[in-house]
Motif scaffolding. Structure first.
Motif, PDB file in Angstrom:
ATOM      1  N   UNK A   6       2.254  10.673  -1.064  1.00 10.29           N
ATOM      2  CA  UNK A   6       2.352   9.256  -0.734  1.00 10.29           C
ATOM      3  C   UNK A   6       3.147   8.550  -1.819  1.00 10.29           C
ATOM      4  N   UNK A   7       3.796   7.465  -1.440  1.00 12.36           N
ATOM      5  CA  UNK A   7       4.666   6.730  -2.359  1.00 12.36           C
ATOM      6  C   UNK A   7       4.451   5.224  -2.173  1.00 12.36           C
ATOM      7  N   UNK A   8       4.638   4.485  -3.265  1.00 10.26           N
ATOM      8  CA  UNK A   8       4.597   3.019  -3.184  1.00 10.26           C
ATOM      9  C   UNK A   8       5.437   2.449  -4.330  1.00 10.26           C
ATOM     10  N   UNK A  38       0.798  -1.217   0.000  1.00 12.78           N
ATOM     11  CA  UNK A  38       0.000   0.000   0.000  1.00 12.78           C
ATOM     12  C   UNK A  38       0.833   1.272   0.000  1.00 12.78           C
ATOM     13  N   UNK A  39       0.138   2.361   0.030  1.00 15.52           N
ATOM     14  CA  UNK A  39       0.773   3.668  -0.005  1.00 15.52           C
ATOM     15  C   UNK A  39       1.415   3.993   1.335  1.00 15.52           C
ATOM     16  N   UNK A  40       2.546   4.688   1.283  1.00 15.18           N
ATOM     17  CA  UNK A  40       3.240   5.163   2.491  1.00 15.18           C
ATOM     18  C   UNK A  40       3.284   6.673   2.425  1.00 15.18           C
ATOM     19  N   UNK A  41       3.031   7.330   3.555  1.00 18.20           N
ATOM     20  CA  UNK A  41       3.133   8.783   3.558  1.00 18.20           C
ATOM     21  C   UNK A  41       4.347   9.202   4.374  1.00 18.20           C
ATOM     22  N   UNK A  60      -1.746   9.803 -10.356  1.00 17.24           N
ATOM     23  CA  UNK A  60      -0.557   9.058  -9.937  1.00 17.24           C
ATOM     24  C   UNK A  60       0.553   9.292 -10.953  1.00 17.24           C
ATOM     25  N   UNK A  61       1.733   9.614 -10.442  1.00 15.54           N
ATOM     26  CA  UNK A  61       2.917   9.784 -11.278  1.00 15.54           C
ATOM     27  C   UNK A  61       3.789   8.554 -11.069  1.00 15.54           C
ATOM     28  N   UNK A  62       4.220   7.934 -12.138  1.00 16.71           N
ATOM     29  CA  UNK A  62       5.057   6.735 -12.056  1.00 16.71           C
ATOM     30  C   UNK A  62       6.436   7.058 -12.609  1.00 16.71           C
TER      31      UNK A  62
END
Length: 67
Positions: free
Chosen positions: A20-22, A5-8, A39-41
């Motif tokens: 947030x990043x994953x 999941x996402x981490x802040x 979302x930016x990848x």
């Protein structure tokens, strides 16, 4: 970084508006929590360069001054 999941950021502690990043499939996803559909990848290498630039103050001139 586990591909879960996402981490802040820990700097966002009690706030809901944060970046947030994953990790997903060998890539890094970034999003703003209050606009979670965008979302930016990027690659881990480019993400590491972004973090290094932030830490070194490379982007400080773009920051909006607080009053």
């Amino acid at each position: 970084m586990p591909s879960s999941g996402w981490q802040k950021s820990s700097y966002s502690a009690a706030h809901d508006d944060c970046v947030e990043v994953r990790a997903v499939a060998g890539m890094v996803d970034l999003r703003e929590s209050d606009d979670a559909d965008v979302i930016v990848r990027t690659t881990p290498t480019k993400f590491a360069a972004l973090l290094q630039g932030i830490k070194s103050g490379e982007f400080d001139r773009h920051a909006t001054p607080t009053t």
